[in-house]
Design an enzyme around this catalytic site. Structure first.
Site, short mmCIF file in Angstrom:
data_model
loop_
_atom_site.label_atom_id
_atom_site.label_comp_id
_atom_site.label_asym_id
_atom_site.label_seq_id
_atom_site.Cartn_x
_atom_site.Cartn_y
_atom_site.Cartn_z
N ASP A 160 0.86 -1.22 0.12
CA ASP A 160 0.08 -0.13 0.01
C ASP A 160 0.88 1.32 -0.05
O ASP A 160 0.22 2.40 0.38
CB ASP A 160 -0.96 0.17 1.33
CG ASP A 160 -2.26 -0.76 1.07
OD1 ASP A 160 -2.63 -0.93 -0.03
OD2 ASP A 160 -2.64 -1.34 1.91
N HIS A 190 -5.03 -5.58 -5.67
CA HIS A 190 -6.60 -5.39 -5.56
C HIS A 190 -7.26 -6.08 -6.83
O HIS A 190 -8.70 -5.86 -7.15
CB HIS A 190 -7.08 -3.82 -5.43
CG HIS A 190 -6.80 -3.31 -3.97
ND1 HIS A 190 -7.44 -3.95 -3.04
CD2 HIS A 190 -5.81 -2.43 -3.48
CE1 HIS A 190 -7.05 -3.25 -2.02
NE2 HIS A 190 -5.84 -2.40 -2.27
N ASP A 249 -4.30 -9.80 2.28
CA ASP A 249 -4.61 -8.37 2.55
C ASP A 249 -6.21 -8.36 3.01
O ASP A 249 -6.52 -7.53 4.22
CB ASP A 249 -4.36 -7.48 1.35
CG ASP A 249 -4.70 -5.96 1.67
OD1 ASP A 249 -4.20 -5.50 2.69
OD2 ASP A 249 -5.06 -5.20 1.00
N LYS A 293 -0.23 4.72 -1.23
CA LYS A 293 -1.19 5.70 -0.42
C LYS A 293 -0.39 6.95 -0.08
O LYS A 293 -0.94 8.19 0.06
CB LYS A 293 -1.75 5.02 0.91
CG LYS A 293 -2.79 4.06 0.36
CD LYS A 293 -3.38 3.47 1.56
CE LYS A 293 -4.40 2.32 1.29
NZ LYS A 293 -5.08 1.60 2.65
N HIS A 351 -3.97 4.39 -5.69
CA HIS A 351 -2.74 3.81 -4.83
C HIS A 351 -2.00 2.86 -5.34
O HIS A 351 -0.72 2.46 -5.19
CB HIS A 351 -2.98 3.78 -3.39
CG HIS A 351 -3.66 2.34 -3.07
ND1 HIS A 351 -4.83 2.07 -3.16
CD2 HIS A 351 -3.04 1.03 -2.72
CE1 HIS A 351 -5.38 0.96 -2.82
NE2 HIS A 351 -4.03 0.43 -2.51
FE LIG Z 1 -4.32 -1.44 -1.00
FE LIG Z 2 -3.57 -3.38 2.74
#
Ligand SMILES: [Fe+2]
Ligand SMILES: [Fe+2]
Length: 348
Positions: A200, A255, A283, A203, A228
């Site tokens: 991540d 994702h 995740d 971000k 992100h």
């Molecule tokens: Fe993520």
């Molecule tokens: Fe995460």
């Protein structure tokens, strides 16, 4: 690499296969290996060796991009160039090919001049002295510190992200357990343990207003948040380090969903790199079992049920099965690494 350039050509259309074979064999110092069945090729992967692969995009039962993903998942072939020969490749196909690590997309019908030029560009001798031309393995003393570099980056990113500092480390442990249960090589398991905490990091490139917004996001804010993945990939890509290259891959694809409904590229099934499919399971499991501003922490049993119910839709079913096999170790990680004062341990 042997003295001659070994070109693997896979196409279930025998006419196309014969044409490409003839074009390659006319080149000096090139030999060919031909295969019409992608599944037969994968069945004997242990004995496969090549320098460049040319894969037809449309093949049954496995298309060229999926096959490329499987080849690139093998450490031995990760840095071997792949050309995809596609009828009428559109932008979506080119993006998927890029995400699968394919170096070139050539349009069918094959233009003989262009085709030979591409193959020859890989045959050209490369300067011996350049370390950039070889798969890079960092020296032992550098590798010993790669996890320090990663944890420093995670701390920097964590200053802005509202995620708990333990989240990225737990996800990494879960990824390593899952990879181990899939029977992947120790090298892969170690790489993913060090690479996954950065999933991540993109971000850090988002606005404070978005990151710190309490409550649920609007559709437009959600789209912004989804960026992100691309931002993280842009931050990490191009490294010589295997760990950072895997981290870039995970940042971009964690994702994506097995059924193609994820983001940012809506990749499907094995088009999603294996590292991204593993990180997706880890995740989501950690998000479910953690306390967030907008939800309570789920119990381990409920989180496993969620993964099980969504195997084959959201998640790679093989990854879910491997994760389920690591249930005891996963529970131990969860108990050993609770979020500060948030009740995660109680949720176990
Ligand atoms: Fe993520
Ligand atoms: Fe995460």
């Amino acid at each position: 690499m042997s003295a001659k350039l070994s070109v693997l050509i896979v196409d279930d259309n025998r006419t196309n296969l014969a044409l490409m074979d003839m074009l390659v064999r006319k080149l000096p110092d090139c030999v060919t290996q031909l295969q019409t069945d992608p599944q037969l090729l994968l069945a004997d992967l242990g004995r496969l060796d090549y320098d460049v692969a040319v894969l037809a995009a449309r093949m049954a039962p496995l298309d060229g991009i999926t096959l490329a993903g499987r080849l690139k998942a093998d450490q031995r072939f990760r840095d071997k160039p792949i050309l995809l020969a596609a009828d009428d490749p559109d932008g979506g196909m080119r993006a998927r090919a890029l995400a699968a690590g394919i170096e070139e997309v050539l349009e069918k019908p094959i233009n003989p001049v262009e085709f030979r030029a591409r193959i020859q560009s890989f045959a050209r001798p490369r300067p011996q002295a350049s370390p950039w031309d070889e798969p890079y393995t960092a020296p032992a003393d550098v590798m010993a510190h790669e996890d320090e570099y990663v944890s420093t980056l995670v701390k920097v990113a964590g200053c802005r992200d509202r995620e708990s500092p333990q989240h990225s480390q737990r996800v990494a442990r879960y990824c390593a357990i899952l990879a181990h249960n899939l029977g992947l090589p120790e090298e892969f398991c170690r790489d993913i343990l060090h690479a996954a905490p950065l999933h991540d990091i993109g971000k850090a490139g988002l606005s404070d207003a978005l990151l710190r917004k309490p409550g649920l996001l609007s559709p437009e804010e959600r789209r912004e948040m989804e960026e992100h993945t691309r931002i993280g990939h842009a931050m990490l890509k191009g490294s010589r380090s295997r760990v950072f290259r895997m981290a870039a891959e995970i940042a971009l694809t964690h994702h994506e969903r097995w059924n193609g409904s994820g983001y940012p590229q809506r990749l499907r099934a094995e088009q999603i790199p294996l590292s991204g499919r593993i990180a997706a399971v880890a995740d989501v499991f950690d998000a479910l079992t953690s306390l967030r501003a907008y939800k309570t922490a789920w119990s381990i049993a409920n989180a496993f049920t969620y993964l099980h119910d969504n195997a084959g839709e959201q998640f790679d079913p093989a990854c879910v099965a491997a994760f389920e096999n690591g249930r005891e170790e996963i529970a131990a990680v969860m108990l050993a690494m609770p979020d500060p004062d948030d009740g995660t341990a109680d949720a176990a």
